[in-house]
Write a protein that holds these residues in place. Structure first.
Motif, PDB file in Angstrom:
ATOM      1  N   ALA A   1       0.822  -1.213   0.000  1.00  0.00           N
ATOM      2  CA  ALA A   1       0.000   0.000   0.000  1.00  0.00           C
ATOM      3  C   ALA A   1       0.857   1.264   0.000  1.00  0.00           C
TER       4      ALA A   1
ATOM      5  N   PHE B   1      -1.058   6.520   1.928  1.00  0.00           N
ATOM      6  CA  PHE B   1      -1.848   5.338   1.603  1.00  0.00           C
ATOM      7  C   PHE B   1      -2.817   5.672   0.473  1.00  0.00           C
ATOM      8  N   PRO B   2      -3.069   4.720  -0.443  1.00  0.00           N
ATOM      9  CA  PRO B   2      -3.908   4.985  -1.622  1.00  0.00           C
ATOM     10  C   PRO B   2      -5.305   5.521  -1.281  1.00  0.00           C
ATOM     11  N   ASP B   3      -5.916   5.019  -0.225  1.00  0.00           N
ATOM     12  CA  ASP B   3      -7.255   5.444   0.183  1.00  0.00           C
ATOM     13  C   ASP B   3      -7.202   6.217   1.484  1.00  0.00           C
TER      14      ASP B   3
ATOM     15  N   THR C   1      -7.740   3.079   3.772  1.00  0.00           N
ATOM     16  CA  THR C   1      -7.022   1.950   3.175  1.00  0.00           C
ATOM     17  C   THR C   1      -7.097   0.791   4.157  1.00  0.00           C
TER      18      THR C   1
ATOM     19  N   THR D   1      -7.728  -0.715   9.288  1.00  0.00           N
ATOM     20  CA  THR D   1      -7.568   0.401   8.364  1.00  0.00           C
ATOM     21  C   THR D   1      -6.279   1.151   8.686  1.00  0.00           C
TER      22      THR D   1
END
Length: 81
Positions: A16, A34-36, A40, A50
């Motif tokens: 990630a 982190f991508p989200d 994430t 998370t």
């Protein structure tokens, strides 16, 4: 937790953070890497965590992080995985 769960969690965190620029100097910068962001999610079997939850395990004194592996190792250790 089994060794393979630890390994999988570490691999997911490292994966990630593959696009992150290190060193990461603040908790906010880590979450942003982190991508989200804080949403994430790492999943291994029944374990779900998370990035936001993982960040709660970190202290200001843990920064800066110099690699994704360092982040993953500390999160796994502090989470008791």
């Amino acid at each position: 937790m089994t060794k393979s769960v630890k390994r999988q969690v570490r691999e997911q965190i490292v994966g990630a953070l593959k696009g992150a620029k290190f060193p990461v100097k603040t908790p906010e910068d880590l979450i942003a890497a982190f991508p989200d962001g804080e949403n994430t999610t790492c999943r291994v079997g029944d374990l779900k965590m998370t990035a936001g939850e993982a960040a709660l395990l970190l202290k200001a004194s843990d920064f800066p992080f110099t690699s994704a592996k360092a982040v993953a190792d500390l999160v796994v250790e502090r989470a008791g995985i």
